[in-house]
Design an enzyme around this catalytic site. Structure first.
Site, PDB file in Angstrom:
ATOM      1  N   LYS A   1     -18.997  -7.334  24.540  1.00  0.00           N
ATOM      2  CA  LYS A   1     -18.460  -8.608  25.019  1.00  0.00           C
ATOM      3  C   LYS A   1     -18.778  -9.695  23.989  1.00  0.00           C
ATOM      4  O   LYS A   1     -18.068  -9.797  22.998  1.00  0.00           O
ATOM      5  CB  LYS A   1     -18.957  -8.856  26.437  1.00  0.00           C
ATOM      6  CG  LYS A   1     -18.365  -7.789  27.385  1.00  0.00           C
ATOM      7  CD  LYS A   1     -18.816  -7.809  28.822  1.00  0.00           C
ATOM      8  CE  LYS A   1     -18.185  -6.633  29.575  1.00  0.00           C
ATOM      9  NZ  LYS A   1     -18.710  -6.447  30.937  1.00  0.00           N
TER      10      LYS A   1
ATOM     11  N   SER B   1     -32.267  -4.596  44.835  1.00  0.00           N
ATOM     12  CA  SER B   1     -31.059  -4.853  44.055  1.00  0.00           C
ATOM     13  C   SER B   1     -30.266  -6.029  44.623  1.00  0.00           C
ATOM     14  O   SER B   1     -30.020  -6.105  45.833  1.00  0.00           O
ATOM     15  CB  SER B   1     -30.228  -3.553  44.088  1.00  0.00           C
ATOM     16  OG  SER B   1     -28.967  -3.722  43.505  1.00  0.00           O
TER      17      SER B   1
HETATM   18  C1  LIG Z   1     -18.864  -5.023  31.643  1.00  0.00           C
HETATM   19  C2  LIG Z   1     -20.173  -4.920  32.380  1.00  0.00           C
HETATM   20  C3  LIG Z   1     -21.042  -3.848  32.159  1.00  0.00           C
HETATM   21  C4  LIG Z   1     -20.633  -2.661  31.328  1.00  0.00           C
HETATM   22  O1  LIG Z   1     -20.672  -2.954  29.980  1.00  0.00           O
HETATM   23  P1  LIG Z   1     -19.663  -2.122  29.006  1.00  0.00           P
HETATM   24  O2  LIG Z   1     -20.310  -2.257  27.685  1.00  0.00           O
HETATM   25  O3  LIG Z   1     -18.336  -2.767  29.133  1.00  0.00           O
HETATM   26  O4  LIG Z   1     -19.661  -0.716  29.510  1.00  0.00           O
HETATM   27  C5  LIG Z   1     -22.293  -3.866  32.755  1.00  0.00           C
HETATM   28  N1  LIG Z   1     -22.672  -4.888  33.556  1.00  0.00           N
HETATM   29  C6  LIG Z   1     -21.848  -5.917  33.814  1.00  0.00           C
HETATM   30  C7  LIG Z   1     -22.315  -7.008  34.710  1.00  0.00           C
HETATM   31  C8  LIG Z   1     -20.567  -5.956  33.258  1.00  0.00           C
HETATM   32  O5  LIG Z   1     -19.727  -6.943  33.561  1.00  0.00           O
END
Ligand SMILES: *Cc1c(COP(=O)(O)O)cnc(C)c1O
Length: 404
Positions: free
Chosen positions: A247, A136
């Site tokens: 996002k 990781s």
């Molecule tokens: C925000 C984030 C997540 C989680 O995604 P969500 O849909 O907001 O739960 C996973 N990995 C990374 C790198 C993130 O920044």
């Protein structure tokens, strides 16, 4: 034990350290992104939001909203159950097909969030594959770290984006031992990008699976917005591509994409998938519409890139220091937690510019920053105004400027 006293004391300690989190109370407005109403003690002010992860403004896209309204009218509010018990709606099936198409994989599996996708998939593979070793990156997201931890397989951490360190670890593992390299494409705090091709080369050489978190890249990179792996022509070399619809796609929900057998395995053994109610049909419909829109409109990505470039140029012109990186994330460095919070407060209260301060433990001490994510909907006028405000804040607080 006095429970209430315990909670209050711990919170007081956080406040003393400067690490107490205060949320901005915002109301997003359809048609006005990136503007939002900010509810304050003494009224409501309209502000420009600079730190949204709705990177493309898809949260207000009319095709997305129309798809959601239609599905809401047809199917109602909730999914009605877990996928296993009455909660698989046709919109879920269509969304998984869309995601598999986006990534060029046989299958995809959706979760209630990107966090749950990482947590469930990694813990399932870690716990259900005998002898599994997970390798990781040391800057992986909390959802990956916690998933790996819950899986209780052996885990080794390699130095961030460091291929030599990764190979040093892989070299010593028997070729036939099950192993997986877990990493991200775009890292959200520094905005740097992993050497995906070279990691895949090492994975091939040492017979490892690859797991990539493209959460900060889907929607934004590649001809169809499938992420950095699409941009670099590497999607078929990854075992598992993980992403979010919260996002770049502007809605909510997470997923993995990969082979039919792998997705079926996680569907069958993943507890965070099995035991939790699926996303509402209207949400699934909105996600699908957003993916379709984003994949057919490459011009939105070109505009996004142009706005990112424009903000960087303007910052350079006035000597506001920012990390140089190859992504859409612009970290403006302050280097002190109290000043970082003050700069953010001033921008909000005096200038109606909202950017959240990023302090320890999210980033290392001494690298406190303001993280800007301009979207295609941030106009040049908005960027000019922001930079003028930053100059005033920098002068007022005596913050460090970049060497000319
Ligand atoms: C925000 C984030 C997540 C989680 O995604 P969500 O849909 O907001 O739960 C996973 N990995 C990374 C790198 C993130 O920044």
């Amino acid at each position: 034990m006095d429970y209430e006293k315990f909670f209050a004391e711990r919170i007081n300690a956080l406040q003393d350290e400067g690490n107490y989190r205060v949320f901005a109370d915002l109301e997003r407005k359809v048609g006005a992104f990136p503007r939002a109403d900010n509810y304050r003690e003494n009224g409501v002010e309209e502000v420009t939001v600079w730190c949204s992860n709705d990177y493309l403004g898809m949260g207000q896209n009319e095709e997305v909203l129309q798809a959601m309204r239609e599905a809401l009218g047809k199917c109602g509010a909730g999914a009605g159950g877990t996928r296993n018990i009455s909660g698989t709606n046709h919109y879920h099936v269509l969304l998984e097909e869309e995601l598999a198409k986006l990534h060029g994989t046989e299958a995809a599996l959706i979760f209630t969030s990107g966090y749950v996708a990482n947590f469930t998939t990694l813990s399932t593979l870690g716990s259900k594959m005998p002898g599994m070793l997970i390798i990781s990156d040391d800057q992986n997201h909390n959802s990956m770290i916690e998933g790996i931890r819950l899986g209780r397989s052996e885990k080794v951490v390699f130095k961030h984006n460091d291929l030599e360190d990764l190979e040093r670890i892989l070299k010593d593992v028997p070729l036939d031992r099950p192993k997986m390299i877990a990493f991200e494409s775009v890292y959200s705090m520094d905005g740097d990008i992993a050497p995906i091709k070279e990691i895949c080369d090492l994975a091939d050489k040492y017979n490892a699976m690859t797991y990539i978190d493209e959460v900060h890249a889907v929607g934004l990179y590649g001809e169809h917005g499938a992420g950095v792996a699409e941009r670099d022509g590497l999607m078929d070399r990854l075992t598992i591509i993980q992403g979010t619809m919260a996002k770049g796609f502007g809605v909510v929900g997470g997923y993995i994409a990969g082979s039919k057998a792998m997705c079926d395995f996680v569907r069958s053994f993943g507890q965070g998938f099995i035991f939790s109610t699926s996303i509402p049909p209207a949400v699934a419909a909105g996600c699908r519409a957003s993916i379709q829109y984003v994949s057919q409109h490459n011009e939105i990505r070109l505009k996004h890139k142009e706005r990112v470039r424009y903000l960087r140029q303007k910052l350079d012109a006035v000597g506001i220091p920012h990390l140089d990186n190859p992504s859409h994330i612009i970290p403006v460095m302050v280097g002190d937690p109290v000043l970082c919070k003050q700069a953010s407060d001033m921008l909000m209260e005096h200038y109606n510019q909202y950017v959240q301060p990023i302090n320890y433990p999210t980033v290392p001490k001494g690298t406190e920053r303001l993280r800007f994510t301009p979207s295609p909907l941030h106009s040049e006028e908005m960027i000019n105004e922001l930079v003028a405000c930053l100059v005033k804040v920098w002068e007022h607080l005596g913050l460090k400027k970049a060497a000319a």
